[in-house]
Design an enzyme around this catalytic site. Structure first.
Site, PDB file in Angstrom:
ATOM      1  N   ARG A   8       0.823  -1.397   0.023  1.00 58.17           N
ATOM      2  CA  ARG A   8       0.538   0.080  -0.182  1.00 58.17           C
ATOM      3  C   ARG A   8       0.933   1.052   0.086  1.00 58.17           C
ATOM      4  NH1 ARG A   8      -3.607   2.268   4.527  1.00 58.17           N
ATOM      5  NH2 ARG A   8      -4.592   4.039   3.173  1.00 58.17           N
ATOM      6  N   HIS A   9       0.086   2.649  -0.433  1.00 54.88           N
ATOM      7  CA  HIS A   9       0.997   3.726  -0.632  1.00 54.88           C
ATOM      8  C   HIS A   9       1.885   4.174   0.781  1.00 54.88           C
ATOM      9  CE1 HIS A   9      -2.228   5.932   0.867  1.00 54.88           C
ATOM     10  NE2 HIS A   9      -3.221   5.102  -0.541  1.00 54.88           N
ATOM     11  N   GLY A  10       2.283   4.938   0.937  1.00 50.16           N
ATOM     12  CA  GLY A  10       2.887   5.540   2.180  1.00 50.16           C
ATOM     13  C   GLY A  10       1.357   6.852   2.407  1.00 50.16           C
ATOM     14  N   GLN A  11       1.654   6.909   3.418  1.00 47.47           N
ATOM     15  CA  GLN A  11       1.310   8.179   4.227  1.00 47.47           C
ATOM     16  C   GLN A  11       0.820   9.071   3.529  1.00 47.47           C
ATOM     17  OE1 GLN A  11       1.779  10.643   7.566  1.00 47.47           O
ATOM     18  NE2 GLN A  11       0.091   9.069   9.014  1.00 47.47           N
ATOM     19  N   THR A  12      -0.474   9.578   3.592  1.00 43.47           N
ATOM     20  CA  THR A  12      -0.829  10.883   2.459  1.00 43.47           C
ATOM     21  C   THR A  12      -1.839  12.325   3.120  1.00 43.47           C
ATOM     22  OG1 THR A  12      -3.629  10.713   1.938  1.00 43.47           O
ATOM     23  CG2 THR A  12      -1.227   9.932   0.460  1.00 43.47           C
ATOM     24  N   GLU A  13      -2.500  13.209   2.722  1.00 45.84           N
ATOM     25  CA  GLU A  13      -2.845  14.501   3.715  1.00 45.84           C
ATOM     26  C   GLU A  13      -3.929  13.970   4.237  1.00 45.84           C
ATOM     27  OE1 GLU A  13      -0.872  17.020   4.769  1.00 45.84           O
ATOM     28  OE2 GLU A  13       0.868  16.754   3.757  1.00 45.84           O
ATOM     29  N   TRP A  14      -4.191  13.136   3.106  1.00 44.37           N
ATOM     30  CA  TRP A  14      -5.683  13.429   3.268  1.00 44.37           C
ATOM     31  C   TRP A  14      -5.996  12.039   4.355  1.00 44.37           C
ATOM     32  CZ3 TRP A  14      -9.539  13.314  -1.949  1.00 44.37           C
ATOM     33  CH2 TRP A  14      -9.587  14.654  -2.012  1.00 44.37           C
ATOM     34  N   ASN A  15      -4.674  11.148   4.512  1.00 45.88           N
ATOM     35  CA  ASN A  15      -5.438   9.749   5.366  1.00 45.88           C
ATOM     36  C   ASN A  15      -5.618  10.710   7.324  1.00 45.88           C
ATOM     37  OD1 ASN A  15      -2.569   7.531   3.805  1.00 45.88           O
ATOM     38  ND2 ASN A  15      -5.350   7.559   3.684  1.00 45.88           N
ATOM     39  N   ARG A  58      -0.525   9.308  -5.526  1.00 47.03           N
ATOM     40  CA  ARG A  58      -0.572   8.624  -4.167  1.00 47.03           C
ATOM     41  C   ARG A  58       1.005   7.439  -4.387  1.00 47.03           C
ATOM     42  NH1 ARG A  58      -5.487   8.585  -4.417  1.00 47.03           N
ATOM     43  NH2 ARG A  58      -6.561   6.742  -3.606  1.00 47.03           N
ATOM     44  N   GLU A  82      -7.059   2.928  -6.992  1.00 44.69           N
ATOM     45  CA  GLU A  82      -8.257   2.649  -6.182  1.00 44.69           C
ATOM     46  C   GLU A  82      -9.665   2.733  -6.197  1.00 44.69           C
ATOM     47  OE1 GLU A  82      -8.894   1.119  -2.862  1.00 44.69           O
ATOM     48  OE2 GLU A  82      -8.181   2.779  -1.946  1.00 44.69           O
TER      49      GLU A  82
END
Length: 203
Positions: A8-15, A58, A82
């Site tokens: 899975r991708h790294g942490q994002t601002e929206w996360n 992302r 996604e």
């Protein structure tokens, strides 16, 4: 026998903000970038032959960081995207509960039956993910293949490979930069690891 390393991708601002992402774009946070570097170092011991990534922002950021460590070219595939959350994209869970309470109840209790406005459903998501996996299994032999994708997509893919019903969506967890390993043997797929985040220990 192909072996798939699915991350899975790294942490994002929206996360961080608790917003629903789907096909919407949100950049990696600094923490997300650092954790992806740790994942890349972990992946370097697996002799990855190919990197395939979703073409959303992302995952492109994530796969590019990994690519720079592994020194492998990234191939982008929209089938690894996604799920498209339609009208829910950019909304927080509370906003979704308030604006789409009936559909949200179905999504939480019978996710395979939820019809989110303008969105993709889980069955369509499953079909495109399996299309991707089947194509890669035909294209490559005895290879270590890295797939960079998204939380919902990875959960649906793992359930599908297990032959499990999509109603079990919430029985699998996928953290940011989680590693999953699946071997395709003569008798079918075997899941070796799920949601491995040992590279983040000590944070």
């Amino acid at each position: 026998m192909n072996k798939f390393f699915i991350v899975r991708h790294g942490q994002t601002e929206w996360n961080i903000q608790g917003k629903t992402q789907g096909h919407g774009n949100s950049s990696l946070t600094e923490k997300g970038k650092e954790e992806t570097k740790k994942l890349a170092i972990k992946l370097s011991k697996y002799n990855i032959d190919y990197i395939y990534s979703s073409d959303l922002g992302r995952t492109m950021e994530t796969s590019n960081i990994i690519s720079s460590v592994l020194q492998k070219e990234v191939i982008y595939d929209k089938n690894l995207r996604e799920i498209n959350f339609g009208k829910w994209e950019g909304l927080t869970i509370d906003e979704i509960k308030n604006q789409y309470s009936d559909i949200y109840k179905i999504w939480r209790n019978e996710p395979h039956n939820a019809l989110i406005p303008d969105a993709e459903n889980l069955i369509s998501l499953k079909e495109r993910l399996l299309k991707c996996i089947n194509s890669l299994n035909k294209k490559h032999r005895n290879s270590n293949i890295l797939l960079v994708s998204h939380g919902m997509s990875i959960k649906v893919l793992l359930l599908s490979l297990l032959g499990s019903d999509l109603s079990n969506l919430y029985r699998i967890k996928q953290d940011n930069t989680a590693l999953n390993i699946v071997e395709f043997r003569d008798y079918g797929p075997v899941i070796i690891k799920i949601n491995d985040t040992s590279h983040l220990e000590g944070e």
